[in-house]
Design a protein around this motif. Structure first.
Motif, PDB file in Angstrom:
ATOM      1  N   LEU A 643       0.872  -1.166   0.000  1.00  0.00           N
ATOM      2  CA  LEU A 643       0.000   0.000   0.000  1.00  0.00           C
ATOM      3  C   LEU A 643       0.913   1.220   0.000  1.00  0.00           C
ATOM      4  N   SER A 644       1.190   1.751  -1.198  1.00  0.00           N
ATOM      5  CA  SER A 644       2.261   2.736  -1.337  1.00  0.00           C
ATOM      6  C   SER A 644       1.836   4.136  -0.948  1.00  0.00           C
ATOM      7  N   HIS A 645       0.537   4.413  -0.914  1.00  0.00           N
ATOM      8  CA  HIS A 645       0.101   5.752  -0.551  1.00  0.00           C
ATOM      9  C   HIS A 645      -1.378   5.691  -0.194  1.00  0.00           C
ATOM     10  N   ILE A 646      -1.731   6.217   0.968  1.00  0.00           N
ATOM     11  CA  ILE A 646      -3.136   6.274   1.390  1.00  0.00           C
ATOM     12  C   ILE A 646      -3.429   7.720   1.771  1.00  0.00           C
ATOM     13  N   ARG A 647      -4.395   8.304   1.118  1.00  0.00           N
ATOM     14  CA  ARG A 647      -4.770   9.675   1.468  1.00  0.00           C
ATOM     15  C   ARG A 647      -6.286   9.803   1.398  1.00  0.00           C
ATOM     16  N   VAL A 648      -6.792  10.703   2.267  1.00  0.00           N
ATOM     17  CA  VAL A 648      -8.222  10.916   2.362  1.00  0.00           C
ATOM     18  C   VAL A 648      -8.514  12.363   2.031  1.00  0.00           C
ATOM     19  N   ARG A 649      -9.534  12.596   1.222  1.00  0.00           N
ATOM     20  CA  ARG A 649      -9.947  13.952   0.862  1.00  0.00           C
ATOM     21  C   ARG A 649     -11.143  14.334   1.715  1.00  0.00           C
ATOM     22  N   GLY A 650     -11.000  15.411   2.455  1.00  0.00           N
ATOM     23  CA  GLY A 650     -12.090  15.908   3.278  1.00  0.00           C
ATOM     24  C   GLY A 650     -12.828  17.028   2.583  1.00  0.00           C
ATOM     25  N   THR A 651     -13.472  17.854   3.361  1.00  0.00           N
ATOM     26  CA  THR A 651     -14.243  18.951   2.767  1.00  0.00           C
ATOM     27  C   THR A 651     -13.348  20.054   2.253  1.00  0.00           C
ATOM     28  N   ARG A 652     -12.090  20.141   2.777  1.00  0.00           N
ATOM     29  CA  ARG A 652     -11.223  21.252   2.375  1.00  0.00           C
ATOM     30  C   ARG A 652      -9.926  20.797   1.720  1.00  0.00           C
ATOM     31  N   GLU A 653      -9.222  19.799   2.266  1.00  0.00           N
ATOM     32  CA  GLU A 653      -7.920  19.413   1.758  1.00  0.00           C
ATOM     33  C   GLU A 653      -7.687  17.923   1.971  1.00  0.00           C
ATOM     34  N   ASP A 654      -6.602  17.424   1.311  1.00  0.00           N
ATOM     35  CA  ASP A 654      -6.242  16.018   1.434  1.00  0.00           C
ATOM     36  C   ASP A 654      -5.376  15.808   2.674  1.00  0.00           C
ATOM     37  N   THR A 655      -5.551  14.638   3.295  1.00  0.00           N
ATOM     38  CA  THR A 655      -4.734  14.245   4.442  1.00  0.00           C
ATOM     39  C   THR A 655      -4.050  12.927   4.112  1.00  0.00           C
ATOM     40  N   LEU A 657      -2.581   9.613   5.118  1.00  0.00           N
ATOM     41  CA  LEU A 657      -2.644   8.675   6.239  1.00  0.00           C
ATOM     42  C   LEU A 657      -1.426   7.771   6.286  1.00  0.00           C
ATOM     43  N   PHE A 658      -0.859   7.463   5.100  1.00  0.00           N
ATOM     44  CA  PHE A 658       0.288   6.551   5.041  1.00  0.00           C
ATOM     45  C   PHE A 658       1.054   6.829   3.756  1.00  0.00           C
ATOM     46  N   GLY A 659       2.384   6.912   3.858  1.00  0.00           N
ATOM     47  CA  GLY A 659       3.211   7.246   2.706  1.00  0.00           C
ATOM     48  C   GLY A 659       3.882   6.074   2.050  1.00  0.00           C
ATOM     49  N   GLY A 660       3.666   4.839   2.515  1.00  0.00           N
ATOM     50  CA  GLY A 660       4.167   3.656   1.825  1.00  0.00           C
ATOM     51  C   GLY A 660       5.622   3.345   2.030  1.00  0.00           C
ATOM     52  N   ALA A 661       6.253   3.841   3.091  1.00  0.00           N
ATOM     53  CA  ALA A 661       7.660   3.549   3.332  1.00  0.00           C
ATOM     54  C   ALA A 661       7.847   2.060   3.589  1.00  0.00           C
ATOM     55  N   PRO A 662       8.883   1.443   2.990  1.00  0.00           N
ATOM     56  CA  PRO A 662       9.110   0.011   3.217  1.00  0.00           C
ATOM     57  C   PRO A 662       9.395  -0.259   4.689  1.00  0.00           C
ATOM     58  N   GLY A 663       8.805  -1.330   5.197  1.00  0.00           N
ATOM     59  CA  GLY A 663       8.973  -1.688   6.594  1.00  0.00           C
ATOM     60  C   GLY A 663       7.925  -1.086   7.500  1.00  0.00           C
ATOM     61  N   ALA A 664       7.315   0.036   7.067  1.00  0.00           N
ATOM     62  CA  ALA A 664       6.260   0.650   7.873  1.00  0.00           C
ATOM     63  C   ALA A 664       4.920   0.023   7.523  1.00  0.00           C
ATOM     64  N   THR A 665       3.981   0.058   8.458  1.00  0.00           N
ATOM     65  CA  THR A 665       2.643  -0.492   8.224  1.00  0.00           C
ATOM     66  C   THR A 665       1.615   0.609   8.388  1.00  0.00           C
ATOM     67  N   PRO A 666       0.566   0.581   7.584  1.00  0.00           N
ATOM     68  CA  PRO A 666      -0.460   1.621   7.711  1.00  0.00           C
ATOM     69  C   PRO A 666      -1.127   1.553   9.078  1.00  0.00           C
ATOM     70  N   PRO A 667      -1.324   2.675   9.728  1.00  0.00           N
ATOM     71  CA  PRO A 667      -1.971   2.649  11.039  1.00  0.00           C
ATOM     72  C   PRO A 667      -3.459   2.366  10.910  1.00  0.00           C
ATOM     73  N   ALA A 668      -4.033   1.794  11.967  1.00  0.00           N
ATOM     74  CA  ALA A 668      -5.485   1.617  12.004  1.00  0.00           C
ATOM     75  C   ALA A 668      -6.110   2.992  12.213  1.00  0.00           C
TER      76      ALA A 668
END
Length: 997
Positions: A643-655, A657-668
């Motif tokens: 999962l190389s990139h996870i981002r969420v679009r809200g009412t104003r801007e994107d956030t 959540l996870f940048g896909g760094a090797p060894g890192a895991t996406p947070p719950a």
């Protein structure tokens, strides 16, 4: 003769002694008929510098490139750029333990690590150096060591163990020169003053005998069997063993001296890959023989090779002074094309007297192996040599004793030795097929443009036996049945069986047509006569004279589009599909399913040829491909996607959540209830072609999504609850890799939370209490308050309804615009292929209901690739736009549609149009394009022309619109092969205004 034999024997014994104990595969004899490996150039993006210095792959499978724009990271789907320091340029990169990546730049050294969002960032180690040493200049080399990295600068050699930075060595003087090499996890240093040393912990220890390289410039050190391979500038290659340096590989050494080595590595099969500054890449055999030279003359983007790395799938990546390239050095596929001297499109192959011969649109060529072509491009790569005296359009070949028969557009020619001659007078008739009779070996069946004929070999030569009466025109393939019946595939009338009576019997041949066999091309496979027909492989029942479905063939599937079949030495079935595919032998049949060779970038496979040693040749519009290696379908398993990139679009801007760094895991993560879109980018961690992706969102989805080529997923407007997103990679042949999962939660809106329920209860209780207290007030005051409240809520409700209506209208307008854009070709502005298929489906249904014909025309610009090559792609784009503008302005009848079908191909849909009218319209379009007079100096006419294929069908129940497209494509192919700048329909070419172009 005896002394020559002894010399050869001594040479073999010397090589055996020199390399005893080395990898067995490295000593294997590579075929001298091997062509060029597949080469693919990569473009990381417009804003990225083209100069790349070093390349490595980490343990997860990500590729890192030290580049003028920083560090480039490639995961198989996405390129990302990580800037380093003030100067940005990264000169060196290394993959260390735990997936950590070391980086060196200008006055910068450090490593890559994930930040709080899991995004890979550069972390500088410059603060670990004493202030007086922080102007270090260029970090020329970064190497992995246990726990950390070694950094080599002009004047110092640093070791960082993950916690402490140490200065291991200092190099005094104005212009010191030291180079570091990592060989089998050992770190070597070469210095001009001391020679060769080894790094042991934090100490530098001289290598016994390493003083032999003192004062000599060492460019590359690589592992060798029981020693090292050392490249010395202006001297060549040496084997360094037991403290002694012995000259090695004289011919390769001369090449390295002339081209100057800069990088290298040893391949798993024992070969060395040597990268140079001036000459590209040299592949060197373990015995010192040159295998191949791969440079810009054979497709490498640049001859300046800075570095190289081998990925987990066996491909070699080159970081070039101008770009990046991947070379499939481990692939069983190689290609012989124009780079190897192949002229024209290959149509047929045959092995004669040990030599491979190829009939092409330009005539006849033969394969000269590497031993016979030492001066060819690509070093010792095989070469194709044209045979003089054979006219163009070679369609068929047959090896018969000392003779090689060649069927051409001008009759049959014979090759005996090196002398071509006309074998039989055929009055310039096109010969499509030559097949020796099993019943009468002295007879050869001949498929011609006029039907079936035969010739006979006699003591004095070849004699024509004349045509066989009653056989339709254009016999393109011939298979002789077990009972002597000659089965002919014809272009226009399907399959015909011919029972030829004995000579002198006075009886006429008996023919019988196989019903429903149009476009079927027969092949003898595993003792049976098979044909690809109606989208599936079928068997010819010789007794009944009909094509039948066979249970042993059912596992191959349906919707197969191909013209040729072949069986290899292992019994696997090869199909000339797009791309070519293979069905593996299973008992008495094949399957299940087929494996596609997506690595072959050809539009059409023209012929298949298999050999007893397991080699398979695939003749295509882009060259001649050779497959020799492991049985197809033995690819290594796919990894789980990242999962190389996870981002969420809200009412104003994107956030993020996870940048896909090797060894890192996406947070719950917890997502707000009002988020608009959740986008998840997927990385396959594989560089093979044809990958697709499946996703599933639990508990919303009951099953996996259909495989799609887009490496991302977008989720919108999810209800409150707990979710788990799952993704997996699907290979080109349906193989499925392990899944990756990520769990997240969507929070409910505030008015549905437990606290909100408590507040609602309190409000309700207060309202009841207040209501009881107010009952004593005047009824008119209560009525007024209620009326005002109702009016206020009614106003709010109306405003909310109006806002929803306006939002709905805006969404509908945006969706309509997006739909329109998705049906439009970006370059020409006319309809694209998707819109064409929508319109064809609609008109097909309408025509079937009303019994009306539908005409379809495929238009292909002649020699368009040559236009791009000579005038450039921008000029080619202008030509496509001009032709599209003309077609759109000419075809204006309601219901008609002009679309870009792909590349230089256009399609015209003409509902309720009969064949005569369609041909007339097509001829008008051909004349109009020629009248545009778009310049094309590379062709005799001097301007762009077009070939058109026309087909008309009145749909019947069960007919599919794809049949109409295939018929038009076949007509277009006939128009192209019979001279271009003409219209073809129903097997006949319209000669109106035709020009030999």
């Amino acid at each position: 003769m005896r002394s020559s034999f002894l010399l050869r024997l001594l040479r073999v014994l010397a090589c055996w002694l020199l390399f005893a104990g080395g990898p067995a595969v490295g000593m294997a004899q590579r075929s001298p008929e091997r062509g060029f490996p597949l080469i693919q150039a990569y473009d990381p993006g417009r804003d990225v510098d083209m100069q790349s210095f070093e390349v490595v792959q980490d343990s997860r499978g990500l590729l890192y490139v030290a580049n003028g724009s920083g560090i480039l990271v490639y995961d198989g789907a996405w390129w990302r750029t990580i800037e380093i320091g003030k100067e940005i340029t990264a000169f060196s990169v290394a993959a260390g333990e735990g997936g950590r990546i070391g980086v060196g730049g200008i006055d910068e050294l450090g490593f890559l690590a994930p930040d709080a969002s899991g995004t890979l960032r550069y972390v500088s180690l410059m603060d670990r150096l004493p202030p007086a040493e922080r102007e270090i200049g260029q970090v020329g080399q970064t190497l992995a060591v246990p726990g950390g990295f070694a950094f080599l600068t002009t004047h110092r050699f640093y070791l960082w163990d993950g916690a402490t930075m140490r200065t291991v060595a200092t190099f005094p003087g104005d212009r010191p020169y030291t180079v570091a090499f990592e060989v089998d996890s050992e770190l070597y240093l070469w210095a001009k003053e001391s020679g060769l040393s080894r790094v042991v912990g934090t100490r530098i220890v001289p290598v016994p005998g390493g003083e032999a390289f003192r004062g000599r410039r060492v460019d590359v050190i690589l592992p060798a069997d029981r020693g090292l391979l050392v490249s010395v500038r202006e001297e060549g290659l040496f084997l360094f063993r037991d403290g002694k340096a012995v000259p090695f590989a004289p011919e390769a050494s001369r090449w390295t001296v002339a081209k100057r080595l800069l990088a290298g590595l040893r391949l798993p099969d024992g070969r060395w890959a040597l990268g140079s500054i001036l000459g590209g890449l040299l592949l060197l055999e373990p015995d010192g023989e040159i295998d191949q030279v791969i440079d810009s003359s054979v497709g490498l983007p640049d001859d300046f090779v800075n570095d190289m790395a081998l990925d987990r799938e066996g491909a070699l990546w080159l970081s070039l002074n101008n770009g990046l390239a991947k070379i499939e050095v481990a692939s069983p596929l190689s290609v012989l094309d124009r780079r190897a001297g192949l002229e024209g499109s290959p149509y047929f192959l045959a092995r004669h007297n040990g030599t491979l011969w190829v009939a092409t649109s330009a005539g006849l060529s033969r394969l000269v192996d590497r031993r016979g072509a030492p001066g060819s491009p690509g070093g010792r790569s095989a070469r194709m040599v044209s045979v003089p005296g054979i006219p163009p359009s070679g369609w068929s070949l047959l090896s018969d004793g000392e003779d090689l028969l060649v069927g051409t557009a001008f009759g049959i020619y014979r090759i005996r030795g090196d002398e071509p001659a006309e074998a039989v007078e055929f009055e310039n008739r096109t010969v499509f097929a030559l097949v020796r009779s099993a019943k009468d070996p002295r007879r050869v069946w001949v498929g011609t443009q006029d039907g079936l004929a035969s010739i006979r070999r006699e003591e004095s030569g070849w004699r024509s036996e004349g045509p066989v009466a009653g056989v339709p025109r254009e016999v393109v393939s011939i298979v002789e049945g077990a009972d002597g019946t000659v089965w002919c595939s014809t272009s226009l009338d399907g399959v015909v069986g011919v029972e030829v009576p004995p000579a002198g019997s006075g009886q006429a041949p008996r023919t019988r047509r196989v019903p429903g066999s149009e476009d079927a091309i027969l092949s003898r496979i595993a003792g049976r006569i098979l044909a690809l027909h109606d989208g599936r492989v079928r068997r010819l029942d010789e007794a009944r004279g009909e094509l039948q479905d066979d249970p042993s063939l059912s596992a191959l599937g349906r919707d197969l589009s191909a013209a040729d079949l072949a069986e290899d030495a292992q019994g696997n079935l090869w199909l000339a599909t797009r791309p070519p595919s293979i069905a593996l032998r299973r008992g008495s049949g094949w399957g299940p399913g087929t494996r596609s060779l997506v690595e072959i970038p050809s539009r059409v496979i023209l012929a298949l040829y298999t050999e007893s040693d397991g080699t398979v040749w695939l003749a295509s519009d882009s060259g001649l491909y050779r497959y020799a290696g492991a049985s197809p379908g033995t690819d290594q398993p796919l990894p789980a996607p990242l999962l190389s990139h996870i981002r969420v679009r809200g009412t104003r801007e994107d956030t993020v959540l996870f940048g896909g760094a090797p060894g890192a895991t996406p947070p719950a993560s917890e997502l707000p209830s009002r988020f608009r879109r959740l986008r998840i980018d997927l990385a396959p961690l594989s560089f093979r072609a044809g990958l697709r992706y499946q996703t599933r969102l639990d508990p919303e989805d009951s099953d996996w999504s259909p495989p799609a080529p887009e490496p991302f997923a977008e989720l919108t407007r999810l209800p409150p609850g707990d979710f788990t997103f799952r993704a997996r990679t699907v290979g080109p042949n349906g193989e499925v890799g392990p899944e990756t999962a990520w769990s997240f939660q969507v929070r409910p809106p505030w008015y549905l939370t437990p606290l909100a329920y408590v507040l609602w209860f309190l409000v309700a209780a207060a309202a009841v209490s207040g209501y009881a207290g107010l009952r004593s007030r005047a009824l008119h005051l209560r009525a007024a308050q209620l009326e005002a409240r109702v009016e206020e809520q009614t106003f709010e409700l109306r405003r909310t309804v109006e806002e929803l209506r306006l939002t709905q209208e805006g969404l509908e307008a945006a969706n309509a615009r997006l739909e329109a854009l998705s049906l439009e070709d970006d370059l020409t502005g006319i309809a694209n292929r998707r819109r064409l298929h929508q319109a064809l489906t609609e008109e097909w249904s309408r025509a079937r209901r009303h019994g009306k014909p539908v005409a379809f025309c495929l238009l292909d610009l002649d020699h368009f690739k040559l236009l791009n090559d000579t005038r450039g792609h921008p000029e080619g784009d202008l030509c496509l736009q001009a032709v599209a503008h003309y077609l759109a302005g000419t075809v204006r009848r309601p219901g008609d549609l002009v679309a870009r079908h792909g590349g230089e191909e256009f399609a015209v849909l003409l509902p309720e149009t009969d064949l005569a009218s369609a041909i007339e319209r097509a001829e008008q379009l051909r004349q109009g394009i020629e009248a545009l007079a778009f310049p094309h100096e590379a062709v005799p006419l001097g301007r762009v022309t077009a070939s058109l294929g026309v087909a008309v069908m009145t749909p019947a129940p069960g007919d599919k619109p794809e049949a109409l497209i295939e018929a038009a494509d076949l007509a277009l192919y006939r128009a192209k092969t019979q001279g271009r700048n003409r219209v073809a329909a129903g097997g006949e070419t319209v000669e109106l205004g035709a020009v030999a172009n």
